[in-house]
Design a protein around this motif. Structure first.
Motif, PDB file in Angstrom:
ATOM      1  N   HIS A   1       0.832  -1.211   0.000  1.00 39.54           N
ATOM      2  CA  HIS A   1       0.000   0.000   0.000  1.00 39.54           C
ATOM      3  C   HIS A   1       0.866   1.261   0.000  1.00 39.54           C
ATOM      4  O   HIS A   1       0.556   2.242  -0.677  1.00 39.54           O
ATOM      5  CB  HIS A   1      -0.938   0.013   1.209  1.00 39.54           C
ATOM      6  CG  HIS A   1      -2.120  -0.885   1.045  1.00 39.54           C
ATOM      7  ND1 HIS A   1      -3.101  -0.662   0.108  1.00 39.54           N
ATOM      8  CD2 HIS A   1      -2.476  -2.014   1.694  1.00 39.54           C
ATOM      9  CE1 HIS A   1      -4.008  -1.612   0.192  1.00 39.54           C
ATOM     10  NE2 HIS A   1      -3.659  -2.453   1.146  1.00 39.54           N
ATOM     11  N   ILE A   2       1.944   1.218   0.742  1.00 38.13           N
ATOM     12  CA  ILE A   2       2.850   2.365   0.799  1.00 38.13           C
ATOM     13  C   ILE A   2       3.493   2.596  -0.574  1.00 38.13           C
ATOM     14  O   ILE A   2       3.615   3.738  -1.015  1.00 38.13           O
ATOM     15  CB  ILE A   2       3.911   2.144   1.904  1.00 38.13           C
ATOM     16  CG1 ILE A   2       3.233   2.256   3.282  1.00 38.13           C
ATOM     17  CG2 ILE A   2       5.068   3.111   1.762  1.00 38.13           C
ATOM     18  CD1 ILE A   2       4.077   1.762   4.435  1.00 38.13           C
ATOM     19  N   TYR A   3       3.854   1.521  -1.255  1.00 43.39           N
ATOM     20  CA  TYR A   3       4.494   1.638  -2.570  1.00 43.39           C
ATOM     21  C   TYR A   3       3.607   2.388  -3.560  1.00 43.39           C
ATOM     22  O   TYR A   3       4.086   3.206  -4.335  1.00 43.39           O
ATOM     23  CB  TYR A   3       4.849   0.248  -3.114  1.00 43.39           C
ATOM     24  CG  TYR A   3       5.550   0.305  -4.446  1.00 43.39           C
ATOM     25  CD1 TYR A   3       6.934   0.483  -4.503  1.00 43.39           C
ATOM     26  CD2 TYR A   3       4.849   0.200  -5.641  1.00 43.39           C
ATOM     27  CE1 TYR A   3       7.592   0.552  -5.716  1.00 43.39           C
ATOM     28  CE2 TYR A   3       5.501   0.267  -6.857  1.00 43.39           C
ATOM     29  CZ  TYR A   3       6.866   0.447  -6.890  1.00 43.39           C
ATOM     30  OH  TYR A   3       7.514   0.522  -8.099  1.00 43.39           O
ATOM     31  N   VAL A   4       2.304   2.107  -3.540  1.00 48.94           N
ATOM     32  CA  VAL A   4       1.391   2.774  -4.480  1.00 48.94           C
ATOM     33  C   VAL A   4       0.839   4.082  -3.903  1.00 48.94           C
ATOM     34  O   VAL A   4      -0.096   4.660  -4.443  1.00 48.94           O
ATOM     35  CB  VAL A   4       0.232   1.851  -4.935  1.00 48.94           C
ATOM     36  CG1 VAL A   4       0.766   0.683  -5.735  1.00 48.94           C
ATOM     37  CG2 VAL A   4      -0.615   1.394  -3.769  1.00 48.94           C
TER      38      VAL A   4
ATOM     39  N   GLN B   1       3.753   5.941   8.815  1.00 48.12           N
ATOM     40  CA  GLN B   1       3.535   7.076   9.728  1.00 48.12           C
ATOM     41  C   GLN B   1       4.253   8.325   9.235  1.00 48.12           C
ATOM     42  O   GLN B   1       3.700   9.426   9.273  1.00 48.12           O
ATOM     43  CB  GLN B   1       4.052   6.731  11.127  1.00 48.12           C
ATOM     44  CG  GLN B   1       3.190   5.761  11.877  1.00 48.12           C
ATOM     45  CD  GLN B   1       3.834   5.380  13.196  1.00 48.12           C
ATOM     46  OE1 GLN B   1       4.993   4.963  13.243  1.00 48.12           O
ATOM     47  NE2 GLN B   1       3.083   5.539  14.269  1.00 48.12           N
ATOM     48  N   ARG B   2       5.487   8.153   8.790  1.00 51.79           N
ATOM     49  CA  ARG B   2       6.257   9.303   8.311  1.00 51.79           C
ATOM     50  C   ARG B   2       5.605   9.908   7.064  1.00 51.79           C
ATOM     51  O   ARG B   2       5.580  11.122   6.894  1.00 51.79           O
ATOM     52  CB  ARG B   2       7.703   8.905   7.999  1.00 51.79           C
ATOM     53  CG  ARG B   2       8.493   8.368   9.164  1.00 51.79           C
ATOM     54  CD  ARG B   2       8.568   9.325  10.343  1.00 51.79           C
ATOM     55  NE  ARG B   2       9.458   8.872  11.368  1.00 51.79           N
ATOM     56  CZ  ARG B   2       9.132   8.127  12.414  1.00 51.79           C
ATOM     57  NH1 ARG B   2       7.883   7.733  12.559  1.00 51.79           N
ATOM     58  NH2 ARG B   2      10.025   7.770  13.306  1.00 51.79           N
TER      59      ARG B   2
ATOM     60  N   VAL C   1      10.914   9.587   6.425  1.00 54.32           N
ATOM     61  CA  VAL C   1      10.633   8.430   5.565  1.00 54.32           C
ATOM     62  C   VAL C   1      11.943   7.707   5.260  1.00 54.32           C
ATOM     63  O   VAL C   1      12.034   6.484   5.379  1.00 54.32           O
ATOM     64  CB  VAL C   1       9.926   8.869   4.258  1.00 54.32           C
ATOM     65  CG1 VAL C   1       9.855   7.719   3.260  1.00 54.32           C
ATOM     66  CG2 VAL C   1       8.534   9.410   4.545  1.00 54.32           C
ATOM     67  N   TYR C   2      12.951   8.479   4.891  1.00 51.98           N
ATOM     68  CA  TYR C   2      14.246   7.863   4.571  1.00 51.98           C
ATOM     69  C   TYR C   2      14.885   7.240   5.811  1.00 51.98           C
ATOM     70  O   TYR C   2      15.499   6.178   5.724  1.00 51.98           O
ATOM     71  CB  TYR C   2      15.185   8.895   3.950  1.00 51.98           C
ATOM     72  CG  TYR C   2      14.722   9.373   2.602  1.00 51.98           C
ATOM     73  CD1 TYR C   2      14.805   8.555   1.481  1.00 51.98           C
ATOM     74  CD2 TYR C   2      14.191  10.644   2.436  1.00 51.98           C
ATOM     75  CE1 TYR C   2      14.379   8.984   0.236  1.00 51.98           C
ATOM     76  CE2 TYR C   2      13.769  11.087   1.194  1.00 51.98           C
ATOM     77  CZ  TYR C   2      13.859  10.257   0.098  1.00 51.98           C
ATOM     78  OH  TYR C   2      13.434  10.689  -1.131  1.00 51.98           O
ATOM     79  N   GLU C   3      14.737   7.898   6.958  1.00 48.28           N
ATOM     80  CA  GLU C   3      15.268   7.336   8.210  1.00 48.28           C
ATOM     81  C   GLU C   3      14.590   6.005   8.519  1.00 48.28           C
ATOM     82  O   GLU C   3      15.253   5.050   8.939  1.00 48.28           O
ATOM     83  CB  GLU C   3      15.049   8.317   9.359  1.00 48.28           C
ATOM     84  CG  GLU C   3      15.915   9.548   9.285  1.00 48.28           C
ATOM     85  CD  GLU C   3      15.516  10.596  10.315  1.00 48.28           C
ATOM     86  OE1 GLU C   3      14.729  10.288  11.235  1.00 48.28           O
ATOM     87  OE2 GLU C   3      15.999  11.742  10.197  1.00 48.28           O
ATOM     88  N   ALA C   4      13.282   5.939   8.306  1.00 50.18           N
ATOM     89  CA  ALA C   4      12.544   4.700   8.573  1.00 50.18           C
ATOM     90  C   ALA C   4      12.974   3.592   7.606  1.00 50.18           C
ATOM     91  O   ALA C   4      13.086   2.424   8.001  1.00 50.18           O
ATOM     92  CB  ALA C   4      11.038   4.946   8.460  1.00 50.18           C
ATOM     93  N   ILE C   5      13.229   3.958   6.369  1.00 50.52           N
ATOM     94  CA  ILE C   5      13.679   2.969   5.379  1.00 50.52           C
ATOM     95  C   ILE C   5      15.044   2.419   5.770  1.00 50.52           C
ATOM     96  O   ILE C   5      15.271   1.212   5.768  1.00 50.52           O
ATOM     97  CB  ILE C   5      13.736   3.592   3.964  1.00 50.52           C
ATOM     98  CG1 ILE C   5      12.315   3.849   3.447  1.00 50.52           C
ATOM     99  CG2 ILE C   5      14.527   2.712   3.001  1.00 50.52           C
ATOM    100  CD1 ILE C   5      12.250   4.700   2.190  1.00 50.52           C
TER     101      ILE C   5
ATOM    102  N   GLY D   1       8.357  -1.814  11.383  1.00 50.54           N
ATOM    103  CA  GLY D   1       9.237  -1.075  10.482  1.00 50.54           C
ATOM    104  C   GLY D   1       8.486  -0.543   9.276  1.00 50.54           C
ATOM    105  O   GLY D   1       8.662   0.611   8.864  1.00 50.54           O
ATOM    106  N   ALA D   2       7.616  -1.386   8.705  1.00 46.85           N
ATOM    107  CA  ALA D   2       6.824  -0.951   7.544  1.00 46.85           C
ATOM    108  C   ALA D   2       5.867   0.161   7.952  1.00 46.85           C
ATOM    109  O   ALA D   2       5.715   1.155   7.232  1.00 46.85           O
ATOM    110  CB  ALA D   2       6.052  -2.138   6.971  1.00 46.85           C
ATOM    111  N   TRP D   3       5.239   0.000   9.113  1.00 49.41           N
ATOM    112  CA  TRP D   3       4.285   1.024   9.533  1.00 49.41           C
ATOM    113  C   TRP D   3       4.983   2.336   9.878  1.00 49.41           C
ATOM    114  O   TRP D   3       4.422   3.418   9.702  1.00 49.41           O
ATOM    115  CB  TRP D   3       3.427   0.554  10.700  1.00 49.41           C
ATOM    116  CG  TRP D   3       2.499   1.632  11.141  1.00 49.41           C
ATOM    117  CD1 TRP D   3       2.396   2.178  12.374  1.00 49.41           C
ATOM    118  CD2 TRP D   3       1.569   2.362  10.310  1.00 49.41           C
ATOM    119  NE1 TRP D   3       1.461   3.186  12.368  1.00 49.41           N
ATOM    120  CE2 TRP D   3       0.943   3.318  11.117  1.00 49.41           C
ATOM    121  CE3 TRP D   3       1.224   2.302   8.973  1.00 49.41           C
ATOM    122  CZ2 TRP D   3      -0.011   4.201  10.622  1.00 49.41           C
ATOM    123  CZ3 TRP D   3       0.272   3.176   8.481  1.00 49.41           C
ATOM    124  CH2 TRP D   3      -0.328   4.109   9.302  1.00 49.41           C
TER     125      TRP D   3
END
Length: 197
Positions: free
Chosen positions: A49-52, A84-85, A94-98, A78-80
């Motif tokens: 879902h995040i990808y799209v 959230q970001r 977002v990048y930090e979470a990745i 981790g995905a969530w």
């Protein structure tokens, strides 16, 4: 439970299909009354879902995930965290979470592809929103260090001004293609003919 279709999509790197496939599989399994909590690929489903860029669906999915799964599956959290970001528009977050999680081999390709896609989206956002921007702000939006962000922008035609540490955005010329509708052209011709006679 048969995840062969999902595995095939992951292997073919058709990441844009993951959310729909997982949603459909979840509906099928729920309709059959089968318990699937422990073996369901929640992290992949969230990442799909995040990808799209469907953060609303990711939020809904997150709310339906049982607490026991959230407590025992760190990759789901981790995905969530990425979701959230995105929800709070914390671009650098977002990048930090990745980068802040060691993803499983199944999720690694999807996360990497999302990161590239997200960088392109952010670059397009900068392209449409700014005429000049600081190198540090560009780096923040693109999740890169300043040198890499500068190189990325310059490779895309932007100009770098070392003395001010600013980048001048180079807008791509917009090409609008007008489709010629023969019936409209015919009506216009008849109208002009009527006016002239």
């Amino acid at each position: 439970m048969d995840f062969s279709l999902l595995k095939g999509v992951l292997e073919s790197k058709s990441y844009g299909k993951i959310a729909d496939i997982c949603d459909e599989l979840m509906l099928q399994v729920a309709a059959q009354g089968i318990a699937f909590q422990d073996e369901w690929p929640y992290a992949i489903h969230l990442l799909g879902h995040i990808y799209v860029n469907d953060v609303n669906s990711a939020r809904f999915l997150w709310k339906t995930i049982p607490s026991a799964i959230k407590e025992t599956k760190p990759e789901v959290i981790g995905a969530w965290t990425i979701g959230q970001r995105l929800w709070t528009r914390d671009y650098a977050g977002v990048y930090e979470a990745i980068r802040g999680f060691e993803w499983s081999p199944e999720a690694q390709g999807l996360v990497s592809a999302f990161s590239d896609l997200y960088t392109k989206r952010m670059f397009e956002l900068l392209l449409s929103a700014y005429s000049t921007i600081t190198v540090s702000d560009t780096a923040l939006f693109l999740g890169m260090n300043e040198e890499d962000a500068t190189n990325y922008a310059v490779q895309h035609g932007w100009n770098f001004h070392p003395s001010s540490r600013m980048l001048t955005v180079k807008r791509q010329p917009t090409v609008t293609e007008q489709k010629l509708d023969p019936s409209k052209l015919q009506r216009l011709t008849e109208y002009v003919f009527h006016l002239e006679h």
